[in-house]
Design a protein around this motif. Structure first.
Motif, PDB file in Angstrom:
ATOM      1  N   ARG A  54       0.918  -1.236   0.041  1.00 16.42           N
ATOM      2  CA  ARG A  54       0.082   0.255   0.036  1.00 16.42           C
ATOM      3  C   ARG A  54       0.925   1.084  -0.236  1.00 16.42           C
ATOM      4  O   ARG A  54       0.724   2.031  -0.797  1.00 16.42           O
ATOM      5  N   LEU A  55       1.606   1.343   0.795  1.00 15.88           N
ATOM      6  CA  LEU A  55       2.685   2.494   0.956  1.00 15.88           C
ATOM      7  C   LEU A  55       3.494   2.679  -0.236  1.00 15.88           C
ATOM      8  O   LEU A  55       3.697   3.757  -0.839  1.00 15.88           O
ATOM      9  N   ARG A  56       4.153   1.527  -0.676  1.00 14.51           N
ATOM     10  CA  ARG A  56       4.747   1.530  -2.123  1.00 14.51           C
ATOM     11  C   ARG A  56       3.897   2.090  -3.254  1.00 14.51           C
ATOM     12  O   ARG A  56       4.447   3.043  -4.005  1.00 14.51           O
ATOM     13  N   ALA A  57       2.713   1.644  -3.186  1.00 17.39           N
ATOM     14  CA  ALA A  57       1.886   2.157  -4.375  1.00 17.39           C
ATOM     15  C   ALA A  57       1.535   3.636  -4.370  1.00 17.39           C
ATOM     16  O   ALA A  57       1.428   4.076  -5.361  1.00 17.39           O
ATOM     17  N   TYR A  58       1.358   4.020  -3.151  1.00 14.61           N
ATOM     18  CA  TYR A  58       1.002   5.472  -2.753  1.00 14.61           C
ATOM     19  C   TYR A  58       2.447   6.476  -3.398  1.00 14.61           C
ATOM     20  O   TYR A  58       2.216   7.423  -4.119  1.00 14.61           O
ATOM     21  N   PHE A  59       3.500   5.884  -2.788  1.00 13.60           N
ATOM     22  CA  PHE A  59       4.839   6.807  -3.323  1.00 13.60           C
ATOM     23  C   PHE A  59       5.107   6.623  -4.803  1.00 13.60           C
ATOM     24  O   PHE A  59       5.335   7.446  -5.423  1.00 13.60           O
ATOM     25  N   THR A  60       4.610   5.575  -5.744  1.00 12.08           N
ATOM     26  CA  THR A  60       4.922   5.454  -6.801  1.00 12.08           C
ATOM     27  C   THR A  60       4.091   6.295  -7.581  1.00 12.08           C
ATOM     28  O   THR A  60       4.429   6.845  -8.434  1.00 12.08           O
ATOM     29  N   GLN A  61       2.656   6.329  -7.348  1.00 11.61           N
ATOM     30  CA  GLN A  61       1.735   7.227  -7.878  1.00 11.61           C
ATOM     31  C   GLN A  61       1.889   8.632  -7.652  1.00 11.61           C
ATOM     32  O   GLN A  61       1.794   9.421  -8.494  1.00 11.61           O
ATOM     33  N   ALA A  62       2.612   8.849  -6.840  1.00  8.52           N
ATOM     34  CA  ALA A  62       2.845  10.462  -6.272  1.00  8.52           C
ATOM     35  C   ALA A  62       4.110  11.018  -7.237  1.00  8.52           C
ATOM     36  O   ALA A  62       4.201  11.930  -7.360  1.00  8.52           O
ATOM     37  N   ASN A  63       4.805  10.243  -7.959  1.00 10.70           N
ATOM     38  CA  ASN A  63       5.943  10.691  -8.979  1.00 10.70           C
ATOM     39  C   ASN A  63       4.996  10.937 -10.091  1.00 10.70           C
ATOM     40  O   ASN A  63       5.952  11.557 -10.821  1.00 10.70           O
ATOM     41  N   GLY A  64       3.934  11.105 -10.203  1.00 11.69           N
ATOM     42  CA  GLY A  64       3.300  11.530 -11.416  1.00 11.69           C
ATOM     43  C   GLY A  64       2.923  12.743 -11.881  1.00 11.69           C
ATOM     44  O   GLY A  64       2.232  13.185 -12.864  1.00 11.69           O
ATOM     45  N   GLY A  65       3.547  13.770 -10.966  1.00 15.40           N
ATOM     46  CA  GLY A  65       3.420  15.121 -11.282  1.00 15.40           C
ATOM     47  C   GLY A  65       2.929  16.077 -10.090  1.00 15.40           C
ATOM     48  O   GLY A  65       2.791  15.335  -8.720  1.00 15.40           O
ATOM     49  N   ALA A  66       3.062  17.390 -10.003  1.00 16.64           N
ATOM     50  CA  ALA A  66       2.908  18.148  -9.021  1.00 16.64           C
ATOM     51  C   ALA A  66       1.717  18.026  -8.225  1.00 16.64           C
ATOM     52  O   ALA A  66       1.516  18.192  -6.978  1.00 16.64           O
ATOM     53  N   HIS A  67       0.577  17.397  -8.965  1.00 16.13           N
ATOM     54  CA  HIS A  67      -0.818  17.231  -8.302  1.00 16.13           C
ATOM     55  C   HIS A  67      -1.035  16.133  -8.214  1.00 16.13           C
ATOM     56  O   HIS A  67      -2.444  15.737  -7.963  1.00 16.13           O
ATOM     57  N   ALA A  68      -0.253  14.899  -8.405  1.00 11.63           N
ATOM     58  CA  ALA A  68      -0.681  13.576  -8.584  1.00 11.63           C
ATOM     59  C   ALA A  68      -1.470  13.174  -7.136  1.00 11.63           C
ATOM     60  O   ALA A  68      -2.230  12.369  -7.296  1.00 11.63           O
ATOM     61  N   CYS A  69      -0.978  13.731  -5.926  1.00 11.94           N
ATOM     62  CA  CYS A  69      -1.457  13.342  -4.647  1.00 11.94           C
ATOM     63  C   CYS A  69      -2.881  13.812  -4.627  1.00 11.94           C
ATOM     64  O   CYS A  69      -3.719  13.169  -3.596  1.00 11.94           O
ATOM     65  N   ASP A  70      -3.246  14.852  -5.344  1.00 12.07           N
ATOM     66  CA  ASP A  70      -4.758  15.399  -5.011  1.00 12.07           C
ATOM     67  C   ASP A  70      -5.778  14.395  -5.548  1.00 12.07           C
ATOM     68  O   ASP A  70      -6.941  14.443  -4.854  1.00 12.07           O
ATOM     69  N   LEU A  71      -5.615  13.272  -6.164  1.00 12.26           N
ATOM     70  CA  LEU A  71      -6.592  12.523  -6.601  1.00 12.26           C
ATOM     71  C   LEU A  71      -6.637  11.365  -5.336  1.00 12.26           C
ATOM     72  O   LEU A  71      -7.409  10.526  -5.199  1.00 12.26           O
ATOM     73  N   PHE A  72      -5.771  11.492  -4.307  1.00  7.70           N
ATOM     74  CA  PHE A  72      -5.900  10.774  -3.069  1.00  7.70           C
ATOM     75  C   PHE A  72      -6.310  11.324  -1.951  1.00  7.70           C
ATOM     76  O   PHE A  72      -7.250  11.047  -1.084  1.00  7.70           O
TER      77      PHE A  72
END
Length: 194
Positions: free
Chosen positions: A90-108
């Motif tokens: 779960r933690l790795r998947a969050y970190f991986t997806q966060a690498n997708g851009g300045a606002h990638a985490c906004d969808l979480f």
């Protein structure tokens, strides 16, 4: 272009924009322009921008859930190892997806009702996955959990600080170190007594 391809084209365009600008600054007109379609075409596929945001948020959460499910079904490992594996995945998947851009985490994690809806659905599925794992581990005699539904809620609450946005407020190696320490505490509470 068929409806399915057009829908995917719109989602891909929205994804690029949302990663770069975030949900608040992205409009349906922006999405249409990026997708190379008219605004009306976007509305044929999605009733609102929030519907687009929710679908993209759900897809992000589905990646996290798929990673957790894969870790849980790892045969040959103890139930304690599967639990830790699911939480690490779960933690790795969050970190991986966060690498997708300045606002990638906004969808979480953001104030959008669409993201909150996707998050709630994810939590329910994540909870069910842990309940099942805890129940199976208890039945196998490896775990000692009297109330798997409550225990799963407590574990997820304890690990809440290992989800967005909190995991991005510290260095990744520090978050991983703290997560490993949390595993030791949680496993001490659920492992079967021998």
């Amino acid at each position: 272009m068929n409806d399915s391809a057009r829908r995917e084209q719109i989602l891909e365009a929205a994804d690029r924009l949302l990663r770069h600008y975030g949900p608040q600054k992205t409009t349906v007109a922006d999405v249409a322009r990026e997708a190379g379609v008219g605004v009306g075409t976007v509305y044929l596929e999605f009733p609102s921008k929030e519907a687009i945001v929710e679908e993209l948020s759900r897809s992000r959460y589905e990646v996290v859930l798929a990673s957790m499910r894969e870790a849980v079904k790892a045969d040959g490992r103890s139930y304690g190892e599967r639990l830790v594996g699911a939480l690490d995945a779960r933690l790795r998947a969050y970190f991986t997806q966060a690498n997708g851009g300045a606002h990638a985490c906004d969808l979480f994690h953001c104030g959008s009702p669409a993201v909150k809806s996707a998050s709630e659905r994810f939590y329910q599925e994540e909870h069910a996955l842990l309940v099942d794992l805890l129940r199976q581990g208890t039945e196998a005699g490896e775990l000692d959990v009297a109330a798997p539904e409550l225990a799963a809620r407590v574990i997820l609450r304890a690990y809440k600080s290992f989800t967005p946005p909190w995991i991005f407020m510290e260095a990744r190696d520090e978050v991983e170190k703290l997560s490993a320490a949390m595993h030791a505490i949680v496993l001490g509470g659920v492992l079967g007594r021998r």
